[in-house]
Design an enzyme around this catalytic site. Sequence first.
Site, PDB file in Angstrom:
ATOM      1  N   ASP A   1      -0.165   5.006   0.902  1.00  0.00           N
ATOM      2  CA  ASP A   1      -0.539   6.203   1.922  1.00  0.00           C
ATOM      3  C   ASP A   1      -0.554   5.580   3.151  1.00  0.00           C
ATOM      4  O   ASP A   1      -1.186   4.631   3.331  1.00  0.00           O
ATOM      5  CB  ASP A   1      -1.812   6.694   1.464  1.00  0.00           C
ATOM      6  CG  ASP A   1      -1.965   7.382   0.192  1.00  0.00           C
ATOM      7  OD1 ASP A   1      -0.846   8.237  -0.030  1.00  0.00           O
ATOM      8  OD2 ASP A   1      -2.895   7.327  -0.712  1.00  0.00           O
TER       9      ASP A   1
ATOM     10  N   ASP B   1       0.812  -1.165  -0.129  1.00  0.00           N
ATOM     11  CA  ASP B   1      -0.062  -0.050   0.015  1.00  0.00           C
ATOM     12  C   ASP B   1       0.935   1.279  -0.130  1.00  0.00           C
ATOM     13  O   ASP B   1       2.007   1.329   0.225  1.00  0.00           O
ATOM     14  CB  ASP B   1      -0.865   0.181   1.363  1.00  0.00           C
ATOM     15  CG  ASP B   1      -1.887   1.289   1.226  1.00  0.00           C
ATOM     16  OD1 ASP B   1      -2.444   1.425   0.323  1.00  0.00           O
ATOM     17  OD2 ASP B   1      -1.896   1.717   2.299  1.00  0.00           O
TER      18      ASP B   1
END
Length: 220
Positions: free
Chosen positions: A9, A7
């Site tokens: 953020d 991922d």
Amino acid sequence: MDLVLFDLDNTLLDGDSDFAWAQFLIAKGVLDREVQEAKNIGFYEQYKAGTLDIFEFLDFQLAPLARHPRAQLDAWHREFMATAVAPMITHKARRLVREQLDRGALVAVVTATNSFVTGPIVREFGIAHLIATIPAQEHGAFTGKPRGTPAFKAGKIERVDSWLESIGLYHGSFSRSWFYSDSHNDLPLMARVTDPVAVDPDDTLRVHALGKGWPVISLR
């Protein structure tokens, strides 16, 4: 070969590029502060709570892309990278990515944030593969709408599977697979891989990870 998914953020980044991009445009006067800042904060709180309507959010987040020529957007993004994104990239995150690339893993970033915002960030990490929400285009200009399935929650599984198929692979091609994430929104994809890793996790993910015996690490 192993598969390693990150991922972006609040995982590889010490912050949220989606939220930061809207705040950057507000600070530039591109978006109205009085109206848009409250909306941006509200959507971010919904995301953290797991109640975000991704299509409602994308109507908000992609609309500015349709209002301005690509050259102007790219110029703003270069400034955004230097002023907002660079401080979010930690040495620990760079080192982890480099370790995975150096050992020959197939590495990709899987993020709900749109590819216009995230493409240059992922390239900064030296990662060749990005699975992100795609802003639709017509005649070389953004339309303000997404194309295909947003890479959000279970949509990340669909998008990863489509990407693997496009390069002649599938989930079973790998003896081990990792997904590093901070968010409980990513539990569907985390449950799919052999080695989920919680990175500076939110409270919900931390409880889930500890209950499952998943590693919990920090890149900050």
